[in-house]
Structure formats: structure tokens, C-alpha cells
Design a protein around this motif. Structure first.
Motif: not given
Length: 182
Positions: A81-101, A114-115
Motif C-alpha cells: 500500500g501507500g505508506t508515508r513512513y519507512l517501516p521500523m525493523a525489530f531485532t530479536e531483542q527489540g521484539v522481546a522489549m515489545l512485551s514491556s510496552i 516469536i521469541i
């Protein structure tokens, strides 16, 4: 039980299909994670931006235009689709950190899956690293013996050619009386 195992396998395969190698790391994109967590990408990204201090550069980074174009070109049908912003990429550690938010039950379950997939990928890579090292050693040894192998084939070819062009030789030894009368 078999149905549950099959569903788990399908879920893992969906996760594997959404892990991309970018900048020498295995990452997942914000839009894929948002979809898996059951939230809109915009809501997902807002949560991440409110907690940017939890995501250093080795946990999360924004794709460059070139990286995004390369990734998009890998897909035959464009669902980006038409995205305005470039996507963010999450490493394994970033995915783990997502659980805190992200605190929903779905987010926690998806995060655990995922982990586990990332962990299996790492184990798989380590297992096959030994095999790759052995293959590299074997290739190195073969390259060292290339001249010897070439010489062997040259001698074999010469022997085959000599055998094909050789004239029939007379038999040596005792001839019986009946041998010549047939």
C-alpha cells in the motif's frame, strides 16, 4: 492434540515468513508485528515512539529507502500500500522489549511464539555453522590437491588412448596341435 500441534506449526511458519535479513540481522517489520498483535500499525508505532528509550539501535531501526525498495521488490504482488513512513525493523531483542510496552494477552502469546522461533533459528544456524566450516576445510584441501587430481586424469586418459590404439599381439607360449586346425 494433533490439531493443536498443527496450528502451532502453522503459526511458527507465519512468523518465519515474516523474518527478513536486513543489515546482517534477522528482523521483523512494524506492520507485520502490528498485524500479529492485532493492532493497527499506527497504534503500534505510537506505542513504540512513546517508549523510544527502550529501543536502542541494536533493538530497532528504521529502514532506509533503498532497503525498503529492495524488500518491496522481493514480493510479486504488492500488499504494502501507500505508506508515508519507512517501516521500523525489530531485532530479536527489540521484539522481546515489545512485551514491556504491549500488555494485551494476545501480545504476550504472540511475543512468546516469536521469541521461540528466533531461538530455533539461532540454534539451527549454530548447528549448520559447524557443517559449513567442515565444507570450507574440505574445499581448501581439494584445491590443494587439484594439480594431483588433474595429473591422475591426464595419465588415465593417456592409458585409455593407448589401449584403444594398441595392435593385437601374438600369443606367447605353448600352442596345442588342435589349436591351429579349426
Amino acid at each position: 492434540m494433533a490439531k493443536a500441534a498443527f496450528q502451532a506449526l502453522v503459526a511458527e511458519q507465519k512468523i518465519l515468513n515474516r523474518i527478513y535479513p536486513i543489515r546482517g540481522q534477522k528482523v521483523m517489520l512494524d506492520r507485520d508485528l502490528a498485524e500479529m498483535y492485532g493492532v493497527a500499525t499506527k497504534v503500534f508505532n505510537q506505542s513504540v515512539k512513546r517508549n523510544l528509550d527502550r529501543f536502542p539501535k541494536d533493538f530497532m531501526f528504521t529502514l532506509t529507502t533503498k532497503e525498503f525498495d529492495n524488500l518491496r521488490s522481493q514480493f510479486v504482488t504488492s500488499s504494502w500500500g501507500g505508506t508515508r513512513y519507512l517501516p521500523m525493523a525489530f531485532t530479536e531483542q527489540g521484539v522481546a522489549m515489545l512485551s514491556s510496552i504491549l500488555n494485551s494477552k494476545t501480545a504476550i502469546e504472540v511475543n512468546i511464539r516469536i521469541i521461540r522461533v528466533f531461538t530455533r533459528l539461532r540454534e539451527y544456524a549454530l548447528t549448520h555453522k559447524d557443517i559449513l566450516l567442515q565444507l570450507a576445510q574440505l574445499e581448501k584441501e581439494l584445491k590443494g590437491n587439484k594439480r594431483d587430481i588433474d595429473n591422475i586424469f591426464t595419465v588415465l586418459k593417456e592409458l585409455i588412448e593407448q589401449q584403444q590404439t594398441a595392435k593385437p599381439r601374438n600369443k606367447i607360449g605353448f600352442k596345442s596341435y588342435h589349436e591351429g586346425k579349426e
